[in-house]
Write a protein that holds these residues in place. Structure first.
Motif, PDB file in Angstrom:
ATOM      1  N   PRO A   7      -3.545   0.872 -13.138  1.00  0.00           N
ATOM      2  CA  PRO A   7      -3.314   0.416 -11.768  1.00  0.00           C
ATOM      3  C   PRO A   7      -2.099   1.069 -11.123  1.00  0.00           C
ATOM      4  CG  PRO A   7      -3.681  -1.452 -13.225  1.00  0.00           C
ATOM      5  CD  PRO A   7      -3.640  -0.245 -14.087  1.00  0.00           C
ATOM      6  N   LEU A   8      -1.049   1.250 -11.909  1.00  0.00           N
ATOM      7  CA  LEU A   8       0.180   1.836 -11.344  1.00  0.00           C
ATOM      8  C   LEU A   8      -0.067   3.281 -10.902  1.00  0.00           C
ATOM      9  CD1 LEU A   8       3.044   0.905 -10.838  1.00  0.00           C
ATOM     10  CD2 LEU A   8       3.719   1.982 -12.970  1.00  0.00           C
ATOM     11  N   MET A   9      -0.775   4.026 -11.773  1.00  0.00           N
ATOM     12  CA  MET A   9      -1.091   5.414 -11.399  1.00  0.00           C
ATOM     13  C   MET A   9      -1.993   5.424 -10.179  1.00  0.00           C
ATOM     14  SD  MET A   9      -1.696   7.209 -15.037  1.00  0.00           S
ATOM     15  CE  MET A   9      -0.344   7.625 -16.108  1.00  0.00           C
TER      16      MET A   9
ATOM     17  N   ILE B  60      -2.099   3.255  -7.757  1.00  0.00           N
ATOM     18  CA  ILE B  60      -1.364   2.956  -6.536  1.00  0.00           C
ATOM     19  C   ILE B  60      -0.461   4.125  -6.166  1.00  0.00           C
ATOM     20  CG2 ILE B  60       0.760   1.829  -7.340  1.00  0.00           C
ATOM     21  CD1 ILE B  60      -0.984  -0.244  -5.077  1.00  0.00           C
ATOM     22  N   MET B  61       0.035   4.839  -7.185  1.00  0.00           N
ATOM     23  CA  MET B  61       0.891   5.983  -6.874  1.00  0.00           C
ATOM     24  C   MET B  61       0.073   7.110  -6.249  1.00  0.00           C
ATOM     25  SD  MET B  61       3.484   5.954 -10.087  1.00  0.00           S
ATOM     26  CE  MET B  61       4.761   7.095  -9.609  1.00  0.00           C
TER      27      MET B  61
ATOM     28  N   TRP C  89      -0.632   0.988 -16.743  1.00  0.00           N
ATOM     29  CA  TRP C  89      -0.482   2.370 -16.246  1.00  0.00           C
ATOM     30  C   TRP C  89      -1.613   2.753 -15.303  1.00  0.00           C
ATOM     31  CZ3 TRP C  89       3.829   1.389 -17.502  1.00  0.00           C
ATOM     32  CH2 TRP C  89       4.367   1.360 -18.776  1.00  0.00           C
TER      33      TRP C  89
ATOM     34  N   GLN D 285      -2.651   6.632  -4.600  1.00  0.00           N
ATOM     35  CA  GLN D 285      -2.987   6.128  -3.271  1.00  0.00           C
ATOM     36  C   GLN D 285      -1.841   6.389  -2.306  1.00  0.00           C
ATOM     37  OE1 GLN D 285      -4.585   2.209  -3.891  1.00  0.00           O
ATOM     38  NE2 GLN D 285      -4.470   1.772  -1.713  1.00  0.00           N
ATOM     39  N   ARG D 286      -0.627   6.130  -2.799  1.00  0.00           N
ATOM     40  CA  ARG D 286       0.528   6.323  -1.929  1.00  0.00           C
ATOM     41  C   ARG D 286       0.691   7.801  -1.577  1.00  0.00           C
ATOM     42  NH1 ARG D 286       5.087   4.979  -4.885  1.00  0.00           N
ATOM     43  NH2 ARG D 286       4.308   2.869  -4.778  1.00  0.00           N
ATOM     44  N   GLU D 287       0.477   8.651  -2.610  1.00  0.00           N
ATOM     45  CA  GLU D 287       0.575  10.091  -2.345  1.00  0.00           C
ATOM     46  C   GLU D 287      -0.390  10.502  -1.249  1.00  0.00           C
ATOM     47  OE1 GLU D 287       0.087  12.365  -5.997  1.00  0.00           O
ATOM     48  OE2 GLU D 287       1.982  11.478  -6.636  1.00  0.00           O
TER      49      GLU D 287
END
Lengths: 174, 242
Positions: free
Chosen positions: A42-44, A46-47, A40, A49-51
């Protein structure tokens, strides 16, 4: 198993299935910790980061749009200016051409007049010259004719003077 | 039916002892490992442009985020995101894991089942949620505000509020347990019919398939409901105006 098991244990109070409770809590806790660390997190990341990327891209796009519209406005103004300028240039060129035409025509007219005048003057001069020459010729012819007629030797100068006078008088009388 | 469970009792002296249902423990660990592997493998090689499993994981995250946001604002609820995702995935996998080998008995002991078909597990999870909600309620607004909530809107509500706490915990756990346990019992019965002979097989295969399909549906729904209610209870304790 299940309810009867639970009830049985709860009833007897001796054998308590706390092991399952402990196992559930521990396994769930460990799973949550591991997932947070390995999945979670790393996934959060990257999310998020994408935002951020998306929002910055949107901002950049907005900026670019503003810039391009400003540029467009500027270009339009420039084009308008250029058009006006071209119009002015054409106008002035036309005026200039008109002026030049006028000038050239005036010059040509003057020149023509001058030429005509000079031609007239020349003709006049030539005419006078011709008349003079004719007079001269007439004088000498008259002298010749008179001398022949008279047969008398008079000095040519006297004769000539006489005749000239006569002719001049004749010319005036005429 | 009517078979026992593989139990193992750890004794600490004469008074205190811990009994483990080895099947439950095994299935809990198995579910946890499966959840971890799914999450771990699908979050390797993360990209800004998500592909394949990353999309799926992000969908789950957004789904749980939606659940939380429907109950409280994200500033408060963001801290429960990890709990929510772990809960929904763990319970969904736990609900489904009992289906493929539904009811494998070794020496008349049930070894393969959903861990959530065990009332101890579901009630433990539900109690954990209650404890967590109380913990966060106290942590965020202080002990005074927390005890105050039991006397609102009027003080004679206090006994009802106490009952509500237990009722919430019990219903949360029992709902999950009941759905999954009943599903496995029926699946076991159908499997029994299908295994009884050629006629039984022909008669049992269609209901069996239908019931497995329904159980998959129920498994996901119950995972969603459990997570949803968790967030509801948490928001009750955490938000100030309740």
């Amino acid at each position: 198993m299940g309810l009867e098991h639970f009830a049985l244990n709860a009833g007897s109070g001796l054998s308590f299935n706390g092991g399952d409770i402990l196992a559930t809590v521990v396994i769930f806790g460990i799973l949550m910790a591991l997932l947070k660390k390995f999945a979670w997190g790393p996934l959060m990341g990257i999310m998020t980061q994408r935002e951020e990327l998306v929002s910055s891209e949107i901002e950049a796009a907005e900026q670019a749009r503003k810039e391009s519209s400003a540029l467009l406005e500027e270009q339009k103004t420039l084009l308008k200016e250029a058009r006006t300028e071209a119009q002015t240039i054409i106008e002035s060129a036309k005026k200039q051409a008109e002026l030049q035409r006028e000038e050239i025509m005036t010059a040509a007219r003057t020149e023509a007049t001058r030429l005509k005048e000079s031609a007239v003057r020349e003709i006049e001069t030539e005419k006078e010259k011709a008349i003079l020459a004719v007079r001269e010729e007439v004088v000498s012819l008259s002298v010749l004719a008179a001398s022949k007629v008279l047969g008398k030797e008079i000095s040519e100068e006297d004769n000539s003077a006489l005749i000239k006078e006569t002719i001049a008088k004749a010319g005036e009388a005429k | 039916m009517g078979h026992g469970a593989p139990e193992y009792t750890l004794k600490f002296g004469d008074v205190f002892s811990l009994t483990f249902n080895l099947s439950t423990v095994l299935m809990l660990i198995l579910s946890a490992v499966i959840v971890f592997l799914i999450a771990f493998i699908s979050t390797r090689n993360l990209k800004l442009k998500p592909t394949g499993m990353q999309n799926f994981m992000e969908w789950i995250m957004d789904f749980v985020r939606g659940i939380i946001q429907s109950n409280m604002d994200w500033k408060t609820g963001g801290r429960f995101h990890v709990l929510g995702i772990t809960l929904i995935m763990f319970i969904a996998v736990s609900n489904l894991i009992g289906l493929p080998l539904g009811g494998v008995y070794i020496n008349h002991e049930l070894w393969w089942k959903s861990p959530t078909a065990d009332i101890t597990v579901t009630l433990t999870l539900a109690s954990m949620i209650t404890v967590l909600s109380s913990y966060y309620g106290i942590k965020m607004h202080g002990m005074k505000h927390y005890t105050g909530t039991f006397f609102k809107p009027v003080s004679f509500m206090f006994p009802l509020k106490i009952i509500e706490e237990f009722a919430n915990t019990l219903t949360l756990g029992l709902r999950l347990y009941g759905n999954i346990y009943a599903g496995e019992i029926l699946l076991g019965l159908i499997a029994g019919i299908a295994g009884s002979g050629l006629v039984g097989f022909l008669g049992g295969i269609i209901p069996g398939m239908a019931w497995i399909g329904f159980s998959i549906f129920i498994g996901f729904i119950q995972a969603f409901v459990f997570t949803m209610l968790t967030m509801v209870y948490l928001s009750h304790k955490v938000s100030k105006d309740h």
